[in-house]
Design a protein around this motif. Structure first.
Motif, PDB file in Angstrom:
ATOM      1  N   GLY A  56       0.924  -0.969   0.061  1.00 22.29           N
ATOM      2  CA  GLY A  56      -0.134   0.021   0.028  1.00 22.29           C
ATOM      3  C   GLY A  56       0.867   1.376   0.095  1.00 22.29           C
ATOM      4  O   GLY A  56       0.459   2.174  -0.694  1.00 22.29           O
ATOM      5  N   ALA A  57       1.747   1.183   0.911  1.00 18.57           N
ATOM      6  CA  ALA A  57       2.977   2.537   0.848  1.00 18.57           C
ATOM      7  C   ALA A  57       3.491   2.665  -0.592  1.00 18.57           C
ATOM      8  O   ALA A  57       3.660   3.709  -0.999  1.00 18.57           O
ATOM      9  N   GLU A  58       3.755   1.520  -1.213  1.00 19.83           N
ATOM     10  CA  GLU A  58       4.649   1.865  -2.647  1.00 19.83           C
ATOM     11  C   GLU A  58       3.660   2.122  -3.691  1.00 19.83           C
ATOM     12  O   GLU A  58       4.063   3.088  -4.326  1.00 19.83           O
ATOM     13  N   ILE A  59       2.433   1.786  -3.464  1.00 25.42           N
ATOM     14  CA  ILE A  59       1.417   2.318  -4.505  1.00 25.42           C
ATOM     15  C   ILE A  59       0.968   3.569  -4.377  1.00 25.42           C
ATOM     16  O   ILE A  59       1.023   4.614  -5.213  1.00 25.42           O
ATOM     17  N   ARG A  60       0.798   4.164  -2.912  1.00 29.12           N
ATOM     18  CA  ARG A  60       0.444   5.560  -2.582  1.00 29.12           C
ATOM     19  C   ARG A  60       1.443   6.254  -3.144  1.00 29.12           C
ATOM     20  O   ARG A  60       1.606   7.553  -3.884  1.00 29.12           O
ATOM     21  N   ALA A  61       2.943   5.885  -2.842  1.00 28.24           N
ATOM     22  CA  ALA A  61       4.126   6.771  -3.303  1.00 28.24           C
ATOM     23  C   ALA A  61       4.200   6.646  -4.649  1.00 28.24           C
ATOM     24  O   ALA A  61       4.570   7.769  -5.364  1.00 28.24           O
ATOM     25  N   LEU A  63       1.560   6.771  -6.946  1.00 32.35           N
ATOM     26  CA  LEU A  63       0.711   7.511  -7.481  1.00 32.35           C
ATOM     27  C   LEU A  63       0.998   9.025  -7.248  1.00 32.35           C
ATOM     28  O   LEU A  63       0.596   9.954  -7.938  1.00 32.35           O
ATOM     29  N   ALA A  64       1.463   9.440  -5.755  1.00 29.68           N
ATOM     30  CA  ALA A  64       1.754  10.502  -5.429  1.00 29.68           C
ATOM     31  C   ALA A  64       2.932  11.271  -6.341  1.00 29.68           C
ATOM     32  O   ALA A  64       2.887  12.474  -6.328  1.00 29.68           O
ATOM     33  N   ALA A  65       3.736  10.327  -6.714  1.00 30.82           N
ATOM     34  CA  ALA A  65       5.053  10.915  -7.719  1.00 30.82           C
ATOM     35  C   ALA A  65       4.384  10.966  -9.200  1.00 30.82           C
ATOM     36  O   ALA A  65       5.087  11.325  -9.817  1.00 30.82           O
ATOM     37  N   GLY A  66       2.909  10.794  -9.356  1.00 27.51           N
ATOM     38  CA  GLY A  66       2.631  11.097 -10.605  1.00 27.51           C
ATOM     39  C   GLY A  66       2.408   9.905 -11.513  1.00 27.51           C
ATOM     40  O   GLY A  66       2.092  10.056 -12.720  1.00 27.51           O
ATOM     41  N   ALA A  67       2.633   8.588 -11.123  1.00 24.94           N
ATOM     42  CA  ALA A  67       2.440   7.437 -11.947  1.00 24.94           C
ATOM     43  C   ALA A  67       0.944   7.485 -12.130  1.00 24.94           C
ATOM     44  O   ALA A  67       0.296   7.527 -11.401  1.00 24.94           O
ATOM     45  N   ASP A  69      -2.343   5.216 -12.728  1.00 23.80           N
ATOM     46  CA  ASP A  69      -3.137   4.348 -11.956  1.00 23.80           C
ATOM     47  C   ASP A  69      -3.230   3.081 -12.865  1.00 23.80           C
ATOM     48  O   ASP A  69      -4.415   2.958 -13.481  1.00 23.80           O
ATOM     49  N   THR A  70      -2.325   2.195 -13.128  1.00 28.79           N
ATOM     50  CA  THR A  70      -2.504   1.269 -14.010  1.00 28.79           C
ATOM     51  C   THR A  70      -1.953  -0.114 -13.478  1.00 28.79           C
ATOM     52  O   THR A  70      -1.257   0.034 -12.629  1.00 28.79           O
ATOM     53  N   ALA A  71      -2.111  -1.309 -14.083  1.00 28.15           N
ATOM     54  CA  ALA A  71      -1.647  -2.369 -13.898  1.00 28.15           C
ATOM     55  C   ALA A  71      -0.121  -2.454 -13.781  1.00 28.15           C
ATOM     56  O   ALA A  71       0.392  -2.981 -12.779  1.00 28.15           O
ATOM     57  N   ALA A  72       0.294  -1.784 -14.849  1.00 29.89           N
ATOM     58  CA  ALA A  72       1.635  -1.732 -14.717  1.00 29.89           C
ATOM     59  C   ALA A  72       2.305  -0.997 -13.521  1.00 29.89           C
ATOM     60  O   ALA A  72       3.531  -1.357 -12.849  1.00 29.89           O
ATOM     61  N   THR A  73       1.916   0.230 -13.084  1.00 30.22           N
ATOM     62  CA  THR A  73       2.313   0.809 -11.935  1.00 30.22           C
ATOM     63  C   THR A  73       2.109  -0.148 -10.763  1.00 30.22           C
ATOM     64  O   THR A  73       2.857  -0.208  -9.613  1.00 30.22           O
ATOM     65  N   TYR A  74       0.960  -1.007 -10.413  1.00 29.01           N
ATOM     66  CA  TYR A  74       0.774  -1.865  -9.408  1.00 29.01           C
ATOM     67  C   TYR A  74       1.934  -2.797  -9.321  1.00 29.01           C
ATOM     68  O   TYR A  74       2.407  -2.949  -8.267  1.00 29.01           O
TER      69      TYR A  74
END
Length: 125
Positions: A56-61, A63-67, A69-74
């Motif tokens: 969860g922390a990595e996903i939030r970081a 998204l906050a950095a502008g990535a 919201d995709t499967a690749a980011t996940y």
């Protein structure tokens, strides 16, 4: 229904699909990193709660950095969480992890197109 009948009824195995019928894993490494995380939880390397918190922390970081919201980011977040927990639990130091990643890059670079990448191929310097 017997096991053989059940298998015949199911047909050929295929990729796991999401609710919108798209493959859950676009690349083999994505399935492998999720399986690795599950195995590490099963082996008690870290708890399921710690895994959930780290992911969860990595996903939030991300998204906050502008990535996006995709499967690749996940899956990049899954990889980052596993790497963070490997270091946090002292399974590998940051230096050991960096060296192993460099070895895999060399292995990839020294493997002929279409052949499976084997870590030993990364021993070439």
């Amino acid at each position: 229904m017997s096991g053989a009948d059940l298998l015949a009824h199911l047909g050929e195995p295929g990729p796991l699909l999401s609710q919108d019928a798209k493959p859950i894993f676009a690349e083999p490494w994505q399935a492998e990193i999720v399986a690795l995380a599950a195995a590490m939880v099963a082996q008690g390397r870290f708890t399921a709660m710690r895994w959930s918190d780290a992911l969860g922390a990595e996903i939030r970081a991300a998204l906050a950095a502008g990535a996006p919201d995709t499967a690749a980011t996940y899956y990049q977040s899954v990889l980052a969480a596993v790497e963070a927990l490997v270091k946090e639990t002292s399974l590998m130091t940051a230096e050991q992890l960096a060296a192993r990643k460099a070895q895999w890059i060399r292995a990839y670079e020294h493997t002929p197109h279409g052949a499976p990448v084997e870590l030993a191929a990364g021993d070439h310097h």
